[in-house]
Design an enzyme around this catalytic site. Structure first.
Site, short mmCIF file in Angstrom:
data_model
loop_
_atom_site.label_atom_id
_atom_site.label_comp_id
_atom_site.label_asym_id
_atom_site.label_seq_id
_atom_site.Cartn_x
_atom_site.Cartn_y
_atom_site.Cartn_z
CG HIS A 1 -0.66 -8.27 27.11
ND1 HIS A 1 -0.28 -9.55 27.44
CD2 HIS A 1 -0.55 -8.18 25.75
CE1 HIS A 1 0.05 -10.21 26.33
NE2 HIS A 1 -0.12 -9.41 25.29
CE LYS B 1 -4.41 -9.91 26.36
NZ LYS B 1 -5.24 -9.86 25.14
P1 NAD Z 1 -9.87 -2.35 21.86
O1 NAD Z 1 -10.75 -2.50 23.05
O2 NAD Z 1 -8.96 -1.17 21.77
O3 NAD Z 1 -10.76 -2.36 20.51
C1 NAD Z 1 -11.80 -3.24 20.27
C2 NAD Z 1 -12.79 -2.50 19.35
O4 NAD Z 1 -13.79 -3.45 18.95
C3 NAD Z 1 -13.51 -1.33 20.04
O5 NAD Z 1 -13.49 -0.19 19.21
C4 NAD Z 1 -14.93 -1.87 20.24
O6 NAD Z 1 -15.92 -0.84 20.19
C5 NAD Z 1 -15.04 -2.81 19.05
N1 NAD Z 1 -16.12 -3.81 19.19
C6 NAD Z 1 -16.59 -4.40 20.33
N2 NAD Z 1 -17.61 -5.24 20.02
C7 NAD Z 1 -17.77 -5.16 18.68
C8 NAD Z 1 -18.67 -5.77 17.78
N3 NAD Z 1 -19.62 -6.63 18.20
N4 NAD Z 1 -18.56 -5.49 16.45
C9 NAD Z 1 -17.61 -4.62 15.99
N5 NAD Z 1 -16.75 -3.96 16.81
C10 NAD Z 1 -16.82 -4.26 18.14
O7 NAD Z 1 -9.03 -3.70 21.78
P2 NAD Z 1 -7.67 -3.99 20.97
O8 NAD Z 1 -6.50 -3.76 21.86
O9 NAD Z 1 -7.74 -3.30 19.63
O10 NAD Z 1 -7.81 -5.57 20.77
C11 NAD Z 1 -8.93 -6.13 20.09
C12 NAD Z 1 -8.81 -7.65 20.13
O11 NAD Z 1 -7.64 -8.06 19.39
C13 NAD Z 1 -8.65 -8.23 21.54
O12 NAD Z 1 -9.33 -9.46 21.60
C14 NAD Z 1 -7.14 -8.43 21.64
O13 NAD Z 1 -6.76 -9.40 22.59
C15 NAD Z 1 -6.83 -8.89 20.23
N6 NAD Z 1 -5.44 -8.75 19.80
C16 NAD Z 1 -4.93 -9.76 19.06
C17 NAD Z 1 -3.65 -9.66 18.55
C18 NAD Z 1 -3.15 -10.76 17.64
O14 NAD Z 1 -2.02 -10.66 17.12
N7 NAD Z 1 -3.96 -11.80 17.39
C19 NAD Z 1 -2.87 -8.53 18.82
C20 NAD Z 1 -3.42 -7.50 19.58
C21 NAD Z 1 -4.71 -7.61 20.07
#
Ligand code: NAD
Length: 243
Positions: A132, A136
């Site tokens: 990734h 991440k």
């Molecule tokens: P990112 O860091 O770009 O975004 C996360 C966002 O969440 C940020 O804007 C942050 O400010 C916000 N955040 C943090 N704490 C928070 C809270 N308490 N309340 C509300 N918002 C909050 O990360 P990303 O790449 O967008 O990934 C986010 C999550 O999704 C990760 O855990 C990632 O592993 C997961 N993900 C899952 C899949 C899937 O298919 N299940 C796919 C991609 C990413």
């Protein structure tokens, strides 16, 4: 009627992909919430919360969804096994789709991995490699964790069999171990390889994501599906009818 969607983690990479995919698909987003915004207030105008934020936020998201009788889609990864168990018990009190990966291709990879592990048996050494992007925050990925769970289930092994990378004098590999290797770098959206290696042949199942729109579209499909389900925890295999 199309459900009204609230995105939690809206300013993140996935939050933005969700907003643009929803727009492309003509779906209605009534709230975009990030850290320090008031989720409880924003949820009043929504039927379903889609959460891709931080594992530390999941309990609060579920509490709000249960209290306000809203459906929920959890895509966030990085929970410890213990905390995930508690959160799943809580999530069962509302209609919830929880998936470590919302892509259709990866959900087929889960099914193919189970089949391969069953047919090939423990003479074929199983190793999972994931890569990734450099940003991440957790490892191994939620998808790799699910692939490992499937292999462990089929091999009747416990998490004690997992080898997270190897270093030093490890001794010869035994049949009772499953390797997991997490690579990080650049802008790689997500790659997973499940390898079954025997003496004389090797089978590799590979999935490569090049656009996080695949996760966003899957999560939106889950949101449309879950609003008409009874309370309980579902996964993408349920949404796609793969069970
Ligand atoms: P990112 O860091 O770009 O975004 C996360 C966002 O969440 C940020 O804007 C942050 O400010 C916000 N955040 C943090 N704490 C928070 C809270 N308490 N309340 C509300 N918002 C909050 O990360 P990303 O790449 O967008 O990934 C986010 C999550 O999704 C990760 O855990 C990632 O592993 C997961 N993900 C899952 C899949 C899937 O298919 N299940 C796919 C991609 C990413």
């Amino acid at each position: 009627m199309a459900p009204r969607i609230l995105i939690n983690g809206a300013r993140g990479r996935m939050g933005q992909a969700l907003a643009s995919s929803a727009k492309e698909l003509g779906l209605v987003v009534t709230g975009e919430v990030d850290a320090s915004d008031d989720l409880a207030a924003a949820v009043a105008n929504a039927d379903v919360i889609i959460d891709f934020s931080s594992h530390q936020a999941t309990k609060a998201v579920l509490d709000v969804a249960i209290a306000r009788k809203k459906a929920v889609v959890i895509g966030t990864t990085g929970h410890s096994a213990e905390s995930k168990k508690e959160l799943l018990a809580l999530a069962a009190r509302t209609p919830c789709v929880w998936a470590g990966n919302f892509s259709v291709g990866v959900n087929l990879l889960f099914a193919l991995t189970r089949r391969a592990a069953r047919v090939l048996g423990s003479d074929y050494d199983a190793e999972v490699v994931e890569m990734h992007h450099r940003f991440k925050k957790d490892a191994p990925s939620g998808t790799a964790t699910r692939l490992l769970e499937i292999i462990l289930e089929e091999r009747k092994l416990t998490a004690a069999a997992l080898r997270h990378g190897r270093a030093g004098i490890t001794g010869e590999r035994t049949a009772a171990e499953v390797g997991i290797h997490a690579l990080r770098g650049g802008d790689v959206v997500g790659e997973h390889t499940v390898m079954f290696a025997a003496l004389g042949e090797r089978l590799e199942l590979v999935h490569k994501a090049s656009d996080r729109g695949i996760y966003a579209r899957g999560a939106l499909r889950a949101a449309e599906w879950v609003v008409s389900q009874p309370s309980g925890v579902y996964d993408m295999q349920d949404v796609l009818g793969l069970k």
